[in-house]
Write an enzyme that holds these catalytic residues in place. Structure first.
Site, PDB file in Angstrom:
ATOM      1  N   LEU A   1       0.866  -1.173   0.000  1.00 44.77           N
ATOM      2  CA  LEU A   1       0.000   0.000   0.000  1.00 44.77           C
ATOM      3  C   LEU A   1       0.904   1.224   0.000  1.00 44.77           C
ATOM      4  CD1 LEU A   1      -2.794  -0.909   2.614  1.00 44.77           C
ATOM      5  CD2 LEU A   1      -2.998  -0.876   0.123  1.00 44.77           C
ATOM      6  N   ASP A   2       0.486   2.276  -0.698  1.00 45.35           N
ATOM      7  CA  ASP A   2       1.274   3.505  -0.750  1.00 45.35           C
ATOM      8  C   ASP A   2       1.482   4.084   0.649  1.00 45.35           C
ATOM      9  OD1 ASP A   2       1.383   3.348  -3.480  1.00 45.35           O
ATOM     10  OD2 ASP A   2      -0.272   4.746  -3.821  1.00 45.35           O
ATOM     11  N   TYR A   3       2.465   4.957   0.754  1.00 46.37           N
ATOM     12  CA  TYR A   3       2.827   5.590   2.025  1.00 46.37           C
ATOM     13  C   TYR A   3       1.620   6.217   2.719  1.00 46.37           C
ATOM     14  CZ  TYR A   3       5.366   8.733   5.224  1.00 46.37           C
ATOM     15  OH  TYR A   3       5.827   9.402   6.334  1.00 46.37           O
TER      16      TYR A   3
END
Length: 243
Positions: free
Chosen positions: A112-114
């Site tokens: 998952l993105d930051y």
């Protein structure tokens, strides 16, 4: 009496062996071998194509690799502003920093993105991770998305047949409109691929901005009422058919 045939386990590539015990993905392991972080039988290994058997003593970063344990699977509620990674040169928060020390070495199933929050699966079995994160698993990834801007439903309807943005082809996405406030809207987006920053890129293409992105489902697994940083182990009987 006939003597039973002795079962002989076939040799397997060291990258597969280490992946199966949860060290990392095969690609990561290949890189670590080339960097000299793996030893077999007291010698530094630099060839990621070598095959090993059950008798081979393998060390990673100086620690002996244990025999494969029963496959385990966890749900984790990833908080915003954290990386799905084992290391960050900038010193940012890593999801593994939030895990209790009592659980074994685990790897994430996908990323998952930051600034994306919500459900991510963790496992001690690299082969299971590889299997479930592939689009061929057929798993639907469902997200709850807060969008800054006035939503035009006709634009969202284009996604039902897929869309091409900056020469990148995105497969069909199911969108369900939840509600519109004065400046923000909530929608649900369900997709199979999960390309890098897919939802953010699509929303930006339509002239809006994602202000919050939460994954609430991954295949049959749901975030439910889990709070931020919660970790819950999934019963073996609930995922054994996926092995």
């Amino acid at each position: 009496m006939h003597q039973k045939n002795k079962v002989i386990k076939k040799n397997e590539k060291i990258t597969k062996k280490l992946s199966r015990v949860g060290i990392g993905s095969r690609r990561q392991i290949e890189k670590w071998i080339i960097e000299g972080r793996v030893n077999i039988n007291d010698k530094v290994l630099l060839d990621p194509t070598i095959r090993v058997d059950e008798k081979t003593k393998i060390f990673f970063d100086g620690k002996e690799i244990p025999k494969k344990e029963q496959t385990r699977l966890w749900k984790f509620h990833k908080p915003k502003a954290s990386l799905t990674s084992n290391y960050d040169s900038k010193g940012r928060n890593l999801i593994f920093d939030f895990l209790p020390k009592k659980i074994p070495r685990v790897i994430s199933i996908g990323r998952l993105d930051y600034n994306t929050e919500g459900l991510i699966l963790l496992t001690n079995d690299g082969e299971l991770a590889r299997k479930l994160e592939m689009p061929s698993s057929g798993f639907i990834r469902k997200y709850r998305v807060r969008v800054y801007g006035k939503i035009e439903k006709k634009k969202l309807e284009q996604l039902a047949n897929g869309i091409i943005i900056n020469k990148i082809k995105y497969k069909p996405i199911n969108v369900v409109f939840e509600r519109q406030n004065s400046s923000n809207a909530w929608i649900h987006m369900s997709l199979k691929e999960g390309k890098n920053r897919e939802i953010r890129n699509i929303i930006k293409f339509f002239g809006w901005e994602v202000t919050r992105l939460i994954r609430i489902e991954f295949g049959p697994f749901k975030l439910g009422s889990m709070k931020e940083k919660d970790l819950r182990e999934i019963k073996y009987s609930d995922f054994s058919k996926l092995l």
